[in-house]
Design an enzyme around this catalytic site. Structure first.
Site, PDB file in Angstrom:
ATOM      1  N   THR A 113      11.191  27.752  19.365  1.00  0.00           N
ATOM      2  CA  THR A 113      11.839  28.492  20.453  1.00  0.00           C
ATOM      3  C   THR A 113      10.937  29.639  20.884  1.00  0.00           C
ATOM      4  O   THR A 113       9.744  29.676  20.539  1.00  0.00           O
ATOM      5  CB  THR A 113      13.245  28.980  20.025  1.00  0.00           C
ATOM      6  OG1 THR A 113      13.945  29.475  21.174  1.00  0.00           O
ATOM      7  CG2 THR A 113      13.197  30.065  18.975  1.00  0.00           C
ATOM      8  N   ASN A 114      11.473  30.576  21.657  1.00  0.00           N
ATOM      9  CA  ASN A 114      10.677  31.710  22.122  1.00  0.00           C
ATOM     10  C   ASN A 114      11.520  32.983  22.032  1.00  0.00           C
ATOM     11  O   ASN A 114      12.663  32.940  21.574  1.00  0.00           O
ATOM     12  CB  ASN A 114      10.190  31.458  23.558  1.00  0.00           C
ATOM     13  CG  ASN A 114      11.348  31.197  24.499  1.00  0.00           C
ATOM     14  OD1 ASN A 114      12.191  32.059  24.698  1.00  0.00           O
ATOM     15  ND2 ASN A 114      11.408  29.991  25.062  1.00  0.00           N
ATOM     16  N   ARG A 115      10.978  34.091  22.478  1.00  0.00           N
ATOM     17  CA  ARG A 115      11.626  35.377  22.222  1.00  0.00           C
ATOM     18  C   ARG A 115      12.666  35.773  23.262  1.00  0.00           C
ATOM     19  O   ARG A 115      13.198  36.872  23.215  1.00  0.00           O
ATOM     20  CB  ARG A 115      10.553  36.461  22.124  1.00  0.00           C
ATOM     21  CG  ARG A 115       9.648  36.258  20.919  1.00  0.00           C
ATOM     22  CD  ARG A 115       8.611  37.330  20.837  1.00  0.00           C
ATOM     23  NE  ARG A 115       9.219  38.648  20.813  1.00  0.00           N
ATOM     24  CZ  ARG A 115       8.592  39.772  21.096  1.00  0.00           C
ATOM     25  NH1 ARG A 115       7.313  39.727  21.430  1.00  0.00           N
ATOM     26  NH2 ARG A 115       9.217  40.929  21.048  1.00  0.00           N
ATOM     27  N   SER A 116      12.979  34.900  24.198  1.00  0.00           N
ATOM     28  CA  SER A 116      13.980  35.260  25.215  1.00  0.00           C
ATOM     29  C   SER A 116      15.366  35.419  24.581  1.00  0.00           C
ATOM     30  O   SER A 116      15.798  34.578  23.799  1.00  0.00           O
ATOM     31  CB  SER A 116      14.033  34.175  26.286  1.00  0.00           C
ATOM     32  OG  SER A 116      15.167  34.367  27.099  1.00  0.00           O
ATOM     33  N   ALA A 140      14.056  30.950  29.683  1.00  0.00           N
ATOM     34  CA  ALA A 140      12.681  30.709  29.252  1.00  0.00           C
ATOM     35  C   ALA A 140      12.665  29.288  28.675  1.00  0.00           C
ATOM     36  O   ALA A 140      12.973  29.083  27.499  1.00  0.00           O
ATOM     37  CB  ALA A 140      12.266  31.737  28.217  1.00  0.00           C
TER      38      ALA A 140
END
Ligand code: CTP
Length: 414
Positions: free
Chosen positions: A218-221, A285
């Site tokens: 995943t990502n930091r959003s 994101a």
């Protein structure tokens, strides 16, 4: 000090408080509305004053509290023999919270036997009622018929929740908590807003691409900017579908949530809904890459020949690009908003993205700044249009950024 809420700033709200133990929530509500920037004029019935004193409301609102239809001594407030007209005139909203069975019955039959009932007849602003009573009472056909008749006349009903009553019994009749009440009032105020009658899809959060049943990429959003956009669209009167991979954020009152996990699920949800909407705001994101294969069972290190597995990735679909293709074929939405989160050459990459993805408004932010972008409460963005216009907004809360974006979306819709 907490920030005011533009939806409430300068708005005059009449808060009718009637005799239920849920009156204590009305005190907190009056306080929160005042902090949000509203002018709250409280009218209490006799029964309400058995639970809470007028002084309590006066203290939290900083304004006179109205209790008596006949009192001519005004004490600095509107003389009460004409208060029903004065209070009703120019009010943005009349909210009766909590609304007892008796008050609902009196309003339904058009009675004028106390200040609250008289003011309700005089007022021309939207009426919101939030019933609070024992579950069996709320289910009674007499109460249901009275509620239905108020709704048929245009009143906004805040459905009571299921829960435990002061009696110890459980049922459907509990006054919702204050954040939900505030959300309901925002939605009611928005009904005449710039996006009234419009349908908006907002995507939010970082997607999760599974590796095996326990792991994902995943990502930091955090989804905060997307949720703020959903709220801002509701404040402007839109019907909002929130397609979100973010977890744990309060869903704005009135938004329809579609919870998704992966880029594929988000794309399916967006493409399924996008035909009938006016606006698409892609604040999510979306993962650009996902594992080519997903292991059916947890990958065990004891079963690996080498130290660690090697993940092979593949590209995900670009959701905005697929929407662009649909728009070229003549389908809605009329306005598409994209985001560009960049850590270098912000404007260069943002302009390129706007053209590639065919968006009408691009919100660019520099994610290398500590006070803007992912997982913080504030954002500093530049708004770009295909005609080359650029507006750099100063650092502000994500809620204010959302209002700025929604204002421009409304202007684009015309
Ligand atoms: N987006 C999308 N589908 C994807 C990836 C991104 O629709 N598979 C959308 C995002 O929601 C955002 C915009 O495209 O509104 C830009 O996302 P961003 O991640 O900044 O751009 P990328 O497409 O990933 O391009 P690059 O790799 O060049 O940064």
């Amino acid at each position: 000090m907490s920030e005011t809420i533009p939806a409430f700033e300068g708005k005059r709200i009449i808060l009718g408080v009637t005799g239920s133990i849920a009156c204590y929530k009305a005190v907190d509500l009056a306080s929160k509305l005042t902090q949000a920037g509203a002018h709250v004029d409280v009218i209490m019935t006799d029964a309400a004053q058995r639970f809470v004193t007028p002084l309590t409301f006066q203290a939290v609102t900083g304004r006179a509290v109205y209790t008596d239809l006949w009192q001519t001594e005004s004490g600095g407030a509107l003389p009460t023999h004409i208060a029903h007209v004065g209070l009703a005139e120019g009010a943005s909203l009349f909210a009766i919270i909590p609304a007892t069975a008796d008050t609902i019955a009196r309003l339904a039959s058009g009675r004028a036997d106390d200040l609250l009932a008289v003011t309700a007849l005089a007022a021309r602003c939207p009426l919101v009622i939030a019933p609070a009573m024992d579950g069996a009472m709320y289910a009674h056909p007499a109460v249901q018929a009275n509620v239905a008749s108020l709704v048929a006349r245009g009143a906004v009903l805040v459905e009571p929740g299921f829960g435990r009553f002061a009696s110890g019994l459980e049922g459907h009749g509990r006054l919702p908590e204050v954040p939900a009440l505030i959300g309901a009032l925002r939605a009611a105020l928005g009904r005449s807003g710039a996006l009234a009658g419009r349908v908006v899809i907002v995507t939010a959060g970082g997607t999760r691409e599974p590796i095996d049943p326990v792991r994902y990429l995943t990502n930091r959003s955090s989804g905060k900017q997307g949720f703020a956009l959903a709220q801002a669209a509701i404040d402007a009167g839109a019907r909002v579908m929130l397609v979100s991979s973010a977890r744990g954020l309060p869903v704005p009152y009135g938004a329809t949530l579609m919870a998704v996990e992966t880029a594929q699920e988000m794309q399916d949800a967006v493409l399924a809904g996008v035909h009938d909407v006016d606006v698409l705001i892609m604040a999510a994101a979306v993962a650009d890459f996902r594992p080519r294969t997903v292991a059916e069972n947890k990958i065990k290190k004891s079963e690996l020949a080498t130290d660690a597995p090697v993940l092979e990735l593949e590209r995900t679909e670009d959701i905005l690009a697929s929407v662009k293709a649909k728009r070229i074929a003549g389908h809605s939405p009329r306005v598409v908003v994209g985001f560009a989160a960049e850590s270098q050459d912000l404007l260069h990459y943002a302009q390129d993205k706007m053209a590639r993805k065919g968006v009408d408004l691009l919100v660019a932010n520099d994610i290398s700044a500590v006070d803007a972008g992912f997982d913080v409460e504030t954002n500093r963005v530049i708004l770009l249009r295909p005609d080359g216009t650029q507006v750099a907004l100063p650092l502000m809360s994500k809620a204010r950024v959302a209002d700025e974006i929604i204002r421009r979306v409304a202007a684009l819709l015309g």
